[in-house]
Scaffold this active site. Structure first.
Site, mmCIF file in Angstrom:
data_model
loop_
_atom_site.group_PDB
_atom_site.id
_atom_site.type_symbol
_atom_site.label_atom_id
_atom_site.label_comp_id
_atom_site.label_asym_id
_atom_site.label_seq_id
_atom_site.Cartn_x
_atom_site.Cartn_y
_atom_site.Cartn_z
ATOM 1 N N ASP A 185 1.267 -1.723 -0.446
ATOM 2 C CA ASP A 185 -0.251 0.447 -0.158
ATOM 3 C C ASP A 185 0.732 1.207 -0.767
ATOM 4 O O ASP A 185 1.730 1.615 0.788
ATOM 5 C CB ASP A 185 -0.895 0.166 1.230
ATOM 6 C CG ASP A 185 -1.910 1.046 1.432
ATOM 7 O OD1 ASP A 185 -1.377 1.885 0.702
ATOM 8 O OD2 ASP A 185 -2.971 0.878 1.820
ATOM 9 N N LYS A 201 -6.723 9.841 -1.427
ATOM 10 C CA LYS A 201 -5.887 11.048 -0.655
ATOM 11 C C LYS A 201 -4.830 11.510 -1.784
ATOM 12 O O LYS A 201 -4.797 12.218 -2.374
ATOM 13 C CB LYS A 201 -4.623 9.502 0.245
ATOM 14 C CG LYS A 201 -6.056 8.708 0.879
ATOM 15 C CD LYS A 201 -6.310 9.215 2.535
ATOM 16 C CE LYS A 201 -8.071 8.173 2.798
ATOM 17 N NZ LYS A 201 -7.242 6.815 3.215
HETATM 18 C C1 LIG Z 1 -7.684 6.074 3.318
HETATM 19 C C2 LIG Z 1 -6.819 4.912 3.421
HETATM 20 C C3 LIG Z 1 -7.397 3.232 2.719
HETATM 21 C C4 LIG Z 1 -8.499 3.620 2.610
HETATM 22 O O1 LIG Z 1 -8.860 4.166 1.210
HETATM 23 P P1 LIG Z 1 -10.644 4.504 1.199
HETATM 24 O O2 LIG Z 1 -10.366 5.217 -0.008
HETATM 25 O O3 LIG Z 1 -10.767 5.251 2.558
HETATM 26 O O4 LIG Z 1 -11.200 2.843 0.829
HETATM 27 C C5 LIG Z 1 -6.186 2.605 2.688
HETATM 28 N N1 LIG Z 1 -5.149 2.620 2.799
HETATM 29 C C6 LIG Z 1 -4.560 3.630 3.343
HETATM 30 C C7 LIG Z 1 -2.660 4.329 3.917
HETATM 31 C C8 LIG Z 1 -5.479 4.676 3.598
HETATM 32 O O5 LIG Z 1 -5.024 6.206 4.079
#
Ligand SMILES: *Cc1c(COP(=O)(O)O)cnc(C)c1O
Length: 419
Positions: A185, A210
């Site tokens: 991720d 984000k």
């Molecule tokens: C926000 C986030 C997610 C999930 O994303 P959404 O778009 O809110 O479903 C997954 N991994 C990380 C590191 C995040 O900050």
């Protein structure tokens, strides 16, 4: 025309958008609000439907605007293929459910995103999938768990909210020794600051909500990697239906044109703000991988091009201090988000880890007095002055409150003498 490979900032602007044959020659990618795509020629329709010819059939599967977004991220990550999702969590969950089956074993770390952690603790065990969650920075422990058997290694770096950094090259190599699929991720780092595929990961995913989108106005997720793996995930998603909306794809595409400018500014501001907070007497601890004494600074300096736009800090005075400080910040939305052009501040207990119990947060090493601070693109000096005034007022309030409690519990004569 130059034949040189474009640099990442040029890719942010142009990648996925070079096609000059958009509708009516528009220079911008149109939002194709069409559920289906029509064909008079049944042979052509069939060829597109079975994937022998490029084209679109039905919006749950593919869409031209969504395609452009996927291609932009694909090029930024230097990947062969990419597919997208309605949210970042859909990218996480669809990837896990594509590859895992009963009896499999996942190795990951304790500090994954709150929703991801919930999948590991609550949903995978329901399917008889074994999950080993290791201390995030204990590389020997992670390697030992991998050696016990690992079908999928799931990593996140830097982590949310304490900004731990794991050695992706080292752990990807360990994962491959047991034949694991290695997933990273990369939401916090963005392709500007980190390129996990180049470090050996098989798949890299993002919550595009984000930093990629960057304007806090669209949800989305995306995963990149080799075509065979990405196609399997695409197939799971097209059937399960967590499709990215074309309007969201458009907003994400538009946001991504400034990704490199935003992230470079956020890197620079975050480092200066982390240094400021570190020196502030009301701040107990600062977590930012760019600080030389951060526990993983060496790994971060080696594997990242910048240290990112998110930091977190602990206040003296516990959760009451957090409660008192957040409303005093003029230039920060108190909200459950990060990676936006505006600064966003939040305690994990109402944002990333709201799904976790206090005990689970404690087990993950997340203090209740922590504030996660996602630096926007405002002027650095304004953010520092804003933090300064909020910290000063909060410290005064907490000290006054403590004095009041002292007075109440003190003998009457002592209380009278303070009047
Ligand atoms: C926000 C986030 C997610 C999930 O994303 P959404 O778009 O809110 O479903 C997954 N991994 C990380 C590191 C995040 O900050």
């Amino acid at each position: 025309m130059t034949n040189n490979q474009p640099r990442i900032g040029t890719l942010s602007v142009w990648a996925g958008e070079e096609d000059k044959n958009f509708w009516q020659r528009s220079t911008q990618v149109p939002v194709v609000h069409s559920v289906s795509f029509g064909y008079h020629d049944l042979d052509e329709w069939y060829d597109v439907a079975v994937g022998n010819e490029p084209g679109h059939i039905y919006g749950r599967n593919t869409n031209p605007t969504v395609d452009a977004f996927e291609d932009k991220v694909r090029q930024l990550e230097g990947a062969e293929a990419a597919t997208s999702f309605s949210t970042g969590m859909a990218a996480v969950s669809n990837t896990l459910y594509t590859f895992l089956k009963p009896g499999d074993r996942v190795v990951s770390v304790k500090d994954t995103y709150g929703g991801t952690n919930k999948i590991f603790l609550e949903f995978l065990p329901q399917l008889q999938i074994d999950v080993a969650l290791c201390d995030t920075t204990d590389h020997e422990a992670i390697e030992a768990q991998i050696q016990k058997g690992c079908d999928l290694l799931y990593l996140e770096s830097p982590t949310n909210p304490t900004l731990k950094v794991v050695d992706l090259a080292r752990l990807a190599a360990a994962g491959h020794e047991t034949g694991a699929i290695v997933v990273v991720d990369n939401t916090f780092a963005t392709p500007i600051n980190s390129n996990p595929l180049q470090l050996g990961a098989d798949l890299v995913l993002h919550s595009a909500t984000k930093f990629l989108g960057g304007h806090a106005d669209a949800l989305g997720g995306v995963i990149c990697g080799p075509a065979d793996l990405v196609h399997k995930i695409y197939h799971y998603r097209e059937i399960n239906g967590a499709t990215l909306h074309p309007m969201a794809a458009y907003l994400l595409l538009r946001g991504m044109k400034t990704l490199h400018l935003r992230v470079r500014q956020q890197n620079e501001s975050a480092l200066r703000i982390a240094q400021f907070l570190h020196e502030h007497p009301f701040v107990e601890n600062v977590y930012y991988p760019g600080l030389p004494f951060h526990e993983n600074h060496d790994i971060a300096a080696r594997q990242m091009h910048g240290f990112g736009g998110v930091l977190s800090f602990m206040l003296r005075g516990g959760f009451p201090a957090v409660r008192a400080m957040l409303p005093r910040l003029r230039y920060a939305h108190a909200a459950a988000n990060l990676g936006a052009v505006e600064t966003v501040a939040a305690p994990p207990r109402t944002s990333s880890h709201v799904e976790s119990s206090p005990e689970e947060r404690e087990a993950m090493g997340i203090p209740e007095s922590l504030i996660r601070y996602s630096v926007g693109i405002e002027e650095t000096e304004d953010l520092i002055e804003d933090l300064q005034q909020a910290l000063r007022a909060t410290a005064a309030e907490i000290e006054a409150g403590a004095a009041e409690i002292d007075n109440r519990s003190a003998p009457a004569t002592a209380a009278a003498s303070t009047d």
